[in-house]
Design a protein around this motif. Structure first.
Motif, short mmCIF file in Angstrom:
data_model
loop_
_atom_site.label_atom_id
_atom_site.label_comp_id
_atom_site.label_asym_id
_atom_site.label_seq_id
_atom_site.Cartn_x
_atom_site.Cartn_y
_atom_site.Cartn_z
N PRO A 1 0.82 -1.21 0.00
CA PRO A 1 0.00 0.00 0.00
C PRO A 1 0.86 1.28 0.00
N PHE A 2 0.35 2.29 -0.70
CA PHE A 2 1.07 3.56 -0.82
C PHE A 2 0.79 4.43 0.42
N PRO A 3 1.82 5.12 0.91
CA PRO A 3 1.61 5.96 2.11
C PRO A 3 0.84 7.24 1.80
N GLU A 4 -0.42 7.06 1.45
CA GLU A 4 -1.25 8.21 1.04
C GLU A 4 -1.33 9.28 2.12
N GLN A 5 -1.59 8.81 3.35
CA GLN A 5 -1.79 9.76 4.44
C GLN A 5 -0.53 10.58 4.70
N ALA A 6 0.61 9.91 4.73
CA ALA A 6 1.87 10.61 5.01
C ALA A 6 2.14 11.66 3.93
N VAL A 7 1.88 11.31 2.68
CA VAL A 7 2.11 12.26 1.59
C VAL A 7 1.12 13.42 1.69
N ARG A 8 -0.15 13.07 1.95
CA ARG A 8 -1.17 14.13 2.04
C ARG A 8 -0.85 15.09 3.19
N ASP A 9 -0.54 14.52 4.36
CA ASP A 9 -0.24 15.37 5.52
C ASP A 9 0.96 16.27 5.23
N ALA A 10 1.99 15.71 4.63
CA ALA A 10 3.20 16.51 4.37
C ALA A 10 2.90 17.61 3.36
N ALA A 11 2.06 17.29 2.37
CA ALA A 11 1.74 18.29 1.34
C ALA A 11 0.87 19.40 1.92
N GLN A 12 0.08 19.05 2.94
CA GLN A 12 -0.87 20.03 3.49
C GLN A 12 -0.20 21.08 4.37
N LYS A 13 1.02 20.83 4.77
CA LYS A 13 1.71 21.81 5.62
C LYS A 13 1.68 23.18 4.92
N GLU A 14 1.41 24.23 5.71
CA GLU A 14 1.16 25.54 5.09
C GLU A 14 2.33 26.05 4.27
N SER A 15 3.55 25.84 4.79
CA SER A 15 4.73 26.35 4.08
C SER A 15 4.90 25.69 2.72
N CYS A 16 4.36 24.48 2.55
CA CYS A 16 4.61 23.68 1.34
C CYS A 16 3.80 24.22 0.16
N LYS A 17 4.51 24.60 -0.90
CA LYS A 17 3.82 25.18 -2.06
C LYS A 17 3.77 24.22 -3.25
N GLN A 18 4.76 23.34 -3.32
CA GLN A 18 4.87 22.46 -4.49
C GLN A 18 5.21 21.05 -4.03
N VAL A 19 4.69 20.08 -4.77
CA VAL A 19 5.01 18.68 -4.50
C VAL A 19 5.60 18.10 -5.78
N ILE A 20 6.64 17.29 -5.63
CA ILE A 20 7.22 16.69 -6.83
C ILE A 20 7.59 15.22 -6.58
N SER A 21 7.19 14.41 -7.54
CA SER A 21 7.55 13.00 -7.51
C SER A 21 8.81 12.82 -8.35
N ILE A 22 9.86 12.30 -7.71
CA ILE A 22 11.12 12.11 -8.44
C ILE A 22 11.40 10.61 -8.49
N GLU A 23 11.45 10.08 -9.69
CA GLU A 23 11.53 8.62 -9.85
C GLU A 23 12.31 8.27 -11.12
N MET A 24 12.87 7.07 -11.13
CA MET A 24 13.58 6.61 -12.31
C MET A 24 12.61 5.90 -13.25
N SER A 25 11.65 6.68 -13.72
CA SER A 25 10.69 6.19 -14.70
C SER A 25 10.09 7.42 -15.35
N MET A 26 9.29 7.22 -16.35
CA MET A 26 8.75 8.36 -17.08
C MET A 26 7.48 8.92 -16.45
N GLY A 27 7.31 8.69 -15.13
CA GLY A 27 6.17 9.28 -14.44
C GLY A 27 5.12 8.25 -14.11
N GLN A 28 5.38 7.43 -13.10
CA GLN A 28 4.41 6.40 -12.71
C GLN A 28 3.91 6.66 -11.29
N MET A 29 4.86 6.76 -10.33
CA MET A 29 4.44 6.99 -8.95
C MET A 29 3.72 8.33 -8.83
#
Ligand SMILES: Cc1ncc(C[n+]2csc(CCOP(=O)(O)OP(=O)(O)O)c2C)c(N)n1
Lengths: 356, 245
Positions: free
Chosen positions: A289-317
């Motif tokens: 299972p994907f850590p949806e909650q952890a990612v959502r909580d971290a993204a929701q922090k007020e200071s956070c303006k941008q989220v980026i997925s960095i992966e060795m693929s052409m954009g899957q995760m």
């Protein structure tokens, strides 16, 4: 036992033995053939089974047969080989048997390349075989973590009577790092007498056991699928693992990255910090299972303006990241396909381009 | 006088789903008798194929695993390697073994895996409704060779017993049939030998059994027997192809 310097692939083989798995079937493929080369020597020393199968198709069914007989069993392969095993993985999931698969990913599609990649993310987490089947998928970021995940994989496979996958990239398999092996697992595959076809005279009950995935009666098929769904839901509740980095700061950017790629991101985050830019990271250790909650909580922090997925693929995760963030913040992707691992400098540049 | 004929313990008391005139039932019975005679039912694991015999476990009263199409020999390998004390057999059709699963059977046989294969050759795909098999005879009509098997186009039928006998490792390979009582006794003996060699940990063993499929051949059960004798047994010759002693 202290630390030893070991190549990832060999450490994975040793970890399985220490997890009490004495049965290994495999077919050679770069970049993970060292597991077989290691185990062909080690298995006889511990009274285990080593067999080189004629193809990954056959290997998947050797695994199925051994798992169906109630014995701990695992295999290792790389991307094209895993595609061939996917038929068998679906049958194993349908028949509810425990087994461990290690995918040391290389670039694709097709023969692709032999260098590290994370391009089998979707296959592993969403499309491992036909029908409604899923696997628990863990993604190590170091040789040490690979060892720990392999050792945990067996009890987890048995807890859920479902295939579990270790999803590593070629670097995890090829790199040498110091590792410390945890104590030998003492657990036995539990309750196998209830379901394994391990011979009737082996059990107290006098009924026979059938290992199968055919349910011609739609109600029975539905029941089996409901059982599978209940297990996948339980995994989502109980098995999600992730780690965060530099998250107690007022970060402007949140990186989501796993495996070897996350180590590059860590270096980049340290470099950015020296320039006074705080960036945080969530590193999924389970990708299904994907850590949806952890990612959502971290993204929701007020200071956070941008989220980026960095992966060795052409954009899957990135699709799972978007799903987790749910539109709350803009989600970006950066990555490269197999072989060309992005450098910390490239990650630094990409992150800076997001905040300028 | 006591009972002289009864259901083997290794067979379940249940209705059959096989068609009238199909020989799967006879073959099941022979295998079950052998399992009883060797007293191995409680340590036997069968591997069912994909084909008409996919539900074999409804008839055999022992542990069973159900393979994917053609993969039974790989599954049997997995079971037998991790539990050499079990008696393991695969029960496969000709589409299963000689087409999609040709790789698995050849390699399992060549490694000398110590399990037994019962190979039911009815020269057609039964379960999916009568398509051409690798064992379909020249000129034989099937739903995918409606004008008869054209050997110019798809080659000659594969003789599995001969093919596997060409390998050095496998040691007991036999071809039998069960279309008449005189053949049944011989087939039983071959199956008994095959299982005995396994129990004695001697070798891989395969018994090919030339069988009927009246439904998909479009014949009455009696005509199917005559057709088998005249057409199949002249091409698929009965006998032991290899013995270990
Ligand atoms: C991967 C896969 N391909 C195709 C099928 C469809 N299929 C089911 S049974 C069968 C043929 C079986 O024929 P045979 O092995 O000769 O056995 P019989 O039914 O005649 O006893 C086929 C093609 C399948 N189940 N799985």
């Amino acid at each position: 036992m202290g630390k030893v310097l070991m190549k990832g692939n060999e450490a994975i083989g040793e970890a399985a033995i220490r997890a009490g798995c004495l049965n290994y079937f495999a077919y050679p493929i770069t970049p993970q053939s060292e597991v077989a080369e290691y185990l062909t020597k080690r298995m006889p020393e511990v009274g285990g089974v080593f067999l080189q199968g004629e193809s990954e198709v056959a290997v998947a069914y050797m695994i199925f047969g051994a798992a169906g007989a109630g014995e701990r069993v695992f295999t290792t392969s790389s991307s094209p080989g895993i595609s061939l095993m996917s038929e068998g993985i679906s049958y194993i999931a349908g028949a509810q048997c425990p087994a461990v698969f290690v995918n040391i990913m290389r670039g694709g599609p097709g023969l692709g390349g032999i260098l590290p990649s994370q391009a089998d993310y979707n296959q592993a987490t969403k499309g491992i075989g036909h029908g409604d089947c899923r696997m628990l998928v863990m993604a190590p970021a170091s040789v040490q973590e690979a060892v720990e995940m392999v050792m945990n994989a067996f009890p987890l496979a048995e807890k859920y009577r479902n295939p579990v996958m270790i999803l590593g990239d070629g670097l995890i398999g090829q790199m040498m790092e110091p590792v410390e092996f945890p104590d030998h697992l003492k657990t036995e595959p539990s309750n196998k007498d209830d379901w394994a076809s391990n011979g009737m005279d082996h059990r107290k009950r006098s009924e026979r056991n059938l290992v199968r995935s055919l349910f011609l009666d739609p109600t029975a098929l539905n029941d089996n699928n409901l059982q599978l769904k209940a297990k996948y839901d339980q995994m989502k509740k109980e098995e999600v693992r992730s780690e965060s980095y530099n998250s107690d700061t007022d970060y402007k950017v949140l990186i989501v990255s796993y495996g070897t790629m996350s180590r590059v991101c860590r270096t980049a985050i340290d470099a950015l910090k020296e320039e006074g830019i705080d960036v945080a990271m969530v590193r999924p250790q389970t990708v299904f299972p994907f850590p949806e909650q952890a990612v959502r909580d971290a993204a929701q922090k007020e200071s956070c303006k941008q989220v980026i997925s960095i992966e060795m693929s052409m954009g899957q995760m990135v699709e799972d990241v978007e799903r987790s963030v749910r539109g709350g913040k803009p989600v970006h992707w950066f990555g490269k396909c197999g072989g060309d691992v992005p450098t910390p400098e490239e990650v630094v540049d990409v992150v800076k381009s997001l905040i300028n | 006088m006591g009972k002289t004929f009864q259901r083997p313990e290794a067979l379940s008391d249940t209705m059959t789903h096989y068609c009238p005139g199909c020989t799967h039932g006879i073959i099941h019975r022979l295998v079950a008798e052998v399992i009883d005679e060797l007293g191995i039912r409680k340590r036997t694991v069968g591997v069912a194929p994909v084909g008409c015999a996919v539900l074999a476990y409804n008839y055999f009263d022992c542990d069973f695993q159900e393979a994917a199409h053609g993969r039974a020999p790989a599954m049997a390998t997995g079971i037998k390697r991790v539990r050499p004390d079990l008696v393991v057999f695969t029960y496969q059709g000709d589409g299963d073994l000689a087409s999609i699963g040709m790789g698995e059977i050849i390699h399992a046989a060549n490694r000398g895996e110590k399990f037994t294969t019962i190979f039911v050759n009815n020269a057609i795909y039964g379960m999916t409704g009568g398509q051409m098999a690798p064992t379909t005879m020249p000129e034989q009509r099937t739903t995918t060779s409606p004008f008869g098997r054209n050997v110019e186009d798809v080659g000659m039928p594969i003789k599995v017993a001969e093919l596997i006998s060409a390998l050095q490792t496998p040691a007991f390979i036999s071809r039998q049939t069960v279309i008449k009582p005189k053949y049944i006794n011989k087939a039983k003996k071959a199956i008994l030998k095959a299982f005995t060699y396994q129990v004695e940990k001697k070798c891989f063993s395969l018994v090919e059994i030339v069988s009927t499929c009246p439904t998909n051949w479009g014949m009455t059960p009696l005509d199917a027997i005559t057709w088998t004798e005249e057409n199949l047994l002249t091409y698929y010759k009965l006998g032991d192809y290899k013995t270990p002693d």
